[in-house]
Design an enzyme around this catalytic site. Sequence first.
Site, PDB file in Angstrom:
ATOM      1  CE  LYS A   1      56.910  55.559   2.958  1.00  0.00           C
ATOM      2  NZ  LYS A   1      56.577  55.912   4.380  1.00  0.00           N
TER       3      LYS A   1
ATOM      4  CE1 TYR B   1      54.111  52.069   1.292  1.00  0.00           C
ATOM      5  CE2 TYR B   1      55.523  50.725  -0.103  1.00  0.00           C
ATOM      6  CZ  TYR B   1      55.300  51.391   1.087  1.00  0.00           C
ATOM      7  OH  TYR B   1      56.270  51.388   2.066  1.00  0.00           O
TER       8      TYR B   1
ATOM      9  CB  THR C   1      59.938  51.968   1.111  1.00  0.00           C
ATOM     10  OG1 THR C   1      60.114  50.781   0.354  1.00  0.00           O
ATOM     11  CG2 THR C   1      59.156  52.951   0.240  1.00  0.00           C
ATOM     12  CG  ASP C   2      63.819  48.672  -0.839  1.00  0.00           C
ATOM     13  OD1 ASP C   2      62.575  48.713  -0.736  1.00  0.00           O
ATOM     14  OD2 ASP C   2      64.470  47.599  -0.796  1.00  0.00           O
ATOM     15  CD  GLU C   3      57.880  48.525  -2.339  1.00  0.00           C
ATOM     16  OE1 GLU C   3      56.955  49.067  -2.960  1.00  0.00           O
ATOM     17  OE2 GLU C   3      57.735  47.527  -1.636  1.00  0.00           O
TER      18      GLU C   3
HETATM   19  P1  NAD Z   1      52.038  48.978   9.075  1.00  0.00           P
HETATM   20  O1  NAD Z   1      50.990  49.020   8.023  1.00  0.00           O
HETATM   21  O2  NAD Z   1      52.281  47.711   9.832  1.00  0.00           O
HETATM   22  O3  NAD Z   1      51.724  50.101  10.171  1.00  0.00           O
HETATM   23  C1  NAD Z   1      51.310  51.398   9.828  1.00  0.00           C
HETATM   24  C2  NAD Z   1      50.839  52.098  11.104  1.00  0.00           C
HETATM   25  O4  NAD Z   1      50.462  53.442  10.747  1.00  0.00           O
HETATM   26  C3  NAD Z   1      49.606  51.448  11.741  1.00  0.00           C
HETATM   27  O5  NAD Z   1      49.761  51.362  13.141  1.00  0.00           O
HETATM   28  C4  NAD Z   1      48.473  52.394  11.372  1.00  0.00           C
HETATM   29  O6  NAD Z   1      47.407  52.393  12.325  1.00  0.00           O
HETATM   30  C5  NAD Z   1      49.196  53.738  11.327  1.00  0.00           C
HETATM   31  N1  NAD Z   1      48.506  54.723  10.481  1.00  0.00           N
HETATM   32  C6  NAD Z   1      48.077  54.550   9.207  1.00  0.00           C
HETATM   33  N2  NAD Z   1      47.464  55.680   8.768  1.00  0.00           N
HETATM   34  C7  NAD Z   1      47.560  56.578   9.774  1.00  0.00           C
HETATM   35  C8  NAD Z   1      47.140  57.936   9.933  1.00  0.00           C
HETATM   36  N3  NAD Z   1      46.505  58.599   8.945  1.00  0.00           N
HETATM   37  N4  NAD Z   1      47.409  58.567  11.105  1.00  0.00           N
HETATM   38  C9  NAD Z   1      48.052  57.914  12.110  1.00  0.00           C
HETATM   39  N5  NAD Z   1      48.445  56.634  12.025  1.00  0.00           N
HETATM   40  C10 NAD Z   1      48.213  55.972  10.872  1.00  0.00           C
HETATM   41  O7  NAD Z   1      53.359  49.488   8.364  1.00  0.00           O
HETATM   42  P2  NAD Z   1      54.880  49.014   8.540  1.00  0.00           P
HETATM   43  O8  NAD Z   1      55.128  47.856   7.661  1.00  0.00           O
HETATM   44  O9  NAD Z   1      55.188  48.943   9.973  1.00  0.00           O
HETATM   45  O10 NAD Z   1      55.631  50.268   7.884  1.00  0.00           O
HETATM   46  C11 NAD Z   1      55.949  51.407   8.683  1.00  0.00           C
HETATM   47  C12 NAD Z   1      56.711  52.403   7.839  1.00  0.00           C
HETATM   48  O11 NAD Z   1      57.897  51.814   7.352  1.00  0.00           O
HETATM   49  C13 NAD Z   1      55.947  52.910   6.621  1.00  0.00           C
HETATM   50  O12 NAD Z   1      56.228  54.279   6.456  1.00  0.00           O
HETATM   51  C14 NAD Z   1      56.528  52.096   5.473  1.00  0.00           C
HETATM   52  O13 NAD Z   1      56.443  52.810   4.268  1.00  0.00           O
HETATM   53  C15 NAD Z   1      57.963  51.961   5.927  1.00  0.00           C
HETATM   54  N6  NAD Z   1      58.702  50.790   5.434  1.00  0.00           N
HETATM   55  C16 NAD Z   1      58.179  49.535   5.574  1.00  0.00           C
HETATM   56  C17 NAD Z   1      58.936  48.436   5.186  1.00  0.00           C
HETATM   57  C18 NAD Z   1      58.407  47.026   5.361  1.00  0.00           C
HETATM   58  O14 NAD Z   1      59.074  46.077   4.973  1.00  0.00           O
HETATM   59  N7  NAD Z   1      57.237  46.818   5.954  1.00  0.00           N
HETATM   60  C19 NAD Z   1      60.202  48.627   4.627  1.00  0.00           C
HETATM   61  C20 NAD Z   1      60.700  49.935   4.466  1.00  0.00           C
HETATM   62  C21 NAD Z   1      59.945  50.999   4.890  1.00  0.00           C
HETATM   63  O1  DAU Z   2      60.903  47.014   0.124  1.00  0.00           O
HETATM   64  C1  DAU Z   2      60.247  47.607   1.208  1.00  0.00           C
HETATM   65  C2  DAU Z   2      58.764  47.326   1.126  1.00  0.00           C
HETATM   66  O2  DAU Z   2      58.586  45.951   1.473  1.00  0.00           O
HETATM   67  C3  DAU Z   2      57.938  48.225   2.039  1.00  0.00           C
HETATM   68  O3  DAU Z   2      58.040  49.541   1.589  1.00  0.00           O
HETATM   69  C4  DAU Z   2      56.470  47.790   2.053  1.00  0.00           C
HETATM   70  O4  DAU Z   2      55.758  48.561   3.011  1.00  0.00           O
HETATM   71  C5  DAU Z   2      56.400  46.330   2.428  1.00  0.00           C
HETATM   72  O5  DAU Z   2      55.059  45.872   2.400  1.00  0.00           O
HETATM   73  C6  DAU Z   2      57.260  45.494   1.485  1.00  0.00           C
HETATM   74  O6  DAU Z   2      56.720  45.515   0.148  1.00  0.00           O
HETATM   75  P1  DAU Z   2      56.639  44.190  -0.775  1.00  0.00           P
HETATM   76  O7  DAU Z   2      55.581  44.421  -1.775  1.00  0.00           O
HETATM   77  O8  DAU Z   2      57.988  43.799  -1.215  1.00  0.00           O
HETATM   78  O9  DAU Z   2      56.177  43.129   0.358  1.00  0.00           O
HETATM   79  P2  DAU Z   2      55.104  41.954   0.387  1.00  0.00           P
HETATM   80  O10 DAU Z   2      55.254  41.283   1.715  1.00  0.00           O
HETATM   81  O11 DAU Z   2      53.746  42.417   0.008  1.00  0.00           O
HETATM   82  O12 DAU Z   2      55.616  40.966  -0.753  1.00  0.00           O
HETATM   83  C7  DAU Z   2      56.942  40.459  -0.747  1.00  0.00           C
HETATM   84  C8  DAU Z   2      57.132  39.659  -2.034  1.00  0.00           C
HETATM   85  O13 DAU Z   2      56.327  38.462  -1.951  1.00  0.00           O
HETATM   86  C9  DAU Z   2      56.665  40.372  -3.286  1.00  0.00           C
HETATM   87  O14 DAU Z   2      57.541  40.037  -4.342  1.00  0.00           O
HETATM   88  C10 DAU Z   2      55.273  39.800  -3.546  1.00  0.00           C
HETATM   89  C11 DAU Z   2      55.390  38.376  -3.038  1.00  0.00           C
HETATM   90  N1  DAU Z   2      54.173  37.763  -2.480  1.00  0.00           N
HETATM   91  C12 DAU Z   2      53.449  38.447  -1.574  1.00  0.00           C
HETATM   92  C13 DAU Z   2      52.336  37.887  -0.984  1.00  0.00           C
HETATM   93  C14 DAU Z   2      51.497  38.638   0.025  1.00  0.00           C
HETATM   94  C15 DAU Z   2      53.845  36.454  -2.838  1.00  0.00           C
HETATM   95  O15 DAU Z   2      54.513  35.805  -3.671  1.00  0.00           O
HETATM   96  N2  DAU Z   2      52.756  35.877  -2.243  1.00  0.00           N
HETATM   97  C16 DAU Z   2      51.986  36.535  -1.325  1.00  0.00           C
HETATM   98  O16 DAU Z   2      51.007  35.931  -0.816  1.00  0.00           O
END
Ligand code: NAD
Ligand code: DAU
Length: 340
Positions: free
Chosen positions: A160, A156, A129-131
């Site tokens: 990562k 989190y 992630t960019d975080e």
């Molecule tokens: P998500 O929470 O929707 O899905 C996570 C999946 O991993 C689920 O299917 C869960 O059952 C599985 N899982 C969790 N723990 C596990 C374990 N111990 N063994 C096997 N499976 C397990 O997550 P997402 O939003 O799809 O993110 C996927 C990946 O992408 C993560 O590595 C996250 O850090 C990265 N990422 C997410 C975002 C975003 O915007 N959501 C952005 C950049 C990177």
């Molecule tokens: O940048 C990549 C990341 O993006 C991933 O690594 C994470 O897995 C993914 O969950 C996401 O993280 P954020 O914390 O940015 O996403 P989230 O959807 O939780 O929140 C997006 C923005 O919205 C953040 O600034 C918090 C705000 N927010 C979130 C929720 C749930 C609100 O204002 N209201 C809300 O109800």
Amino acid sequence: MSDMRCAPKRIIVTGGAGFIGSNFVHWVVDHQPDVHVTVLDALTYAGNRANLDGIPEDRMTFVHGDICDAALVDQLMVDADAIVHFAAESHNDNSIIDPAPFVRTNVEGTFTLLEAARKHGTRFHHISTDEVYGDLALDDPARFTEDSPYLPSSPYSSSKAASDMMVRAWHRTYGVDATISNCSNNYGPRQHIEKFIPRQITNILSGNRTKLYGDGLNVRDWIHTEDHSSAVWEILTRGRTGETYLIGADGERNNIDVLRAILEAMGKDADDFDWVRDRPGHDRRYAIDSTKLRRELGWQPKHTDFAQGLTDTIQWYTDHPEWWRDAKEAVEAKYAAQGQ
Ligand code: NAD
Ligand code: DAU
């Protein structure tokens, strides 16, 4: 493609029943007819087997298991050419309430997979992630690059960051054929309703008010999950070993603008939301410079119209209430307990 340095026929996708993992599995099945996928997923609260519905049996094997299970991981790796590692605890707010599962899955789980990849010589692509780079100021013209320092803010993002560091070390010390991608905020179908965009869409569909943290000015750099998938495939097959690639689609927007776009698209008043308690340690702004990925591998995003992507995402949640309805009450009760 002729310049593929890795042409995997059998890949393991960890976390393939989650949001981004399942979208990647569908993308591979649709675009790479010769590739077989083995999904390894523990089906935590965020995983859903139904996310993989419709995939032909001969294209995918589903294994219900934990990435921390070394014996299982070792057994699966015998047959695999490559592993794409998505599995993680992924939600910042959850990590603030209880960081323990984040350390276990994101750190210990990645370690377990790396050890198996080292033993079997498996190509390893790590999804991050960019975080890990912390945040930028709103008035700073800078964007994250592959050379930005690691400064994670939350449990989190620090877990990562720790996993990224291990991938780098396993490449340098043991020669594991590894790459890392750090992507910005994804949106699209099948994202868990704890996350910002689907939470607000399903609040409106449920007759609840939408919720905005802090002053609503925090900026996220949105990318459609399908563009994330195509970028990961390019890096897996053509990326240079040991390298990191940032993935982003120039989608910077602040939260209040995104929320108002959702409200407008769903026929609601622009002020139809509640200001709620801010997230502790809330990162201000993320922004990705994806020049390296675009120049080196020629990748381009396809979903450049955010308004259209949002409309399609709203339609998906509208059409699939069975996918999210059962989880809604518990998700909102958890947020309410935090004043959010
Ligand atoms: P998500 O929470 O929707 O899905 C996570 C999946 O991993 C689920 O299917 C869960 O059952 C599985 N899982 C969790 N723990 C596990 C374990 N111990 N063994 C096997 N499976 C397990 O997550 P997402 O939003 O799809 O993110 C996927 C990946 O992408 C993560 O590595 C996250 O850090 C990265 N990422 C997410 C975002 C975003 O915007 N959501 C952005 C950049 C990177
Ligand atoms: O940048 C990549 C990341 O993006 C991933 O690594 C994470 O897995 C993914 O969950 C996401 O993280 P954020 O914390 O940015 O996403 P989230 O959807 O939780 O929140 C997006 C923005 O919205 C953040 O600034 C918090 C705000 N927010 C979130 C929720 C749930 C609100 O204002 N209201 C809300 O109800």
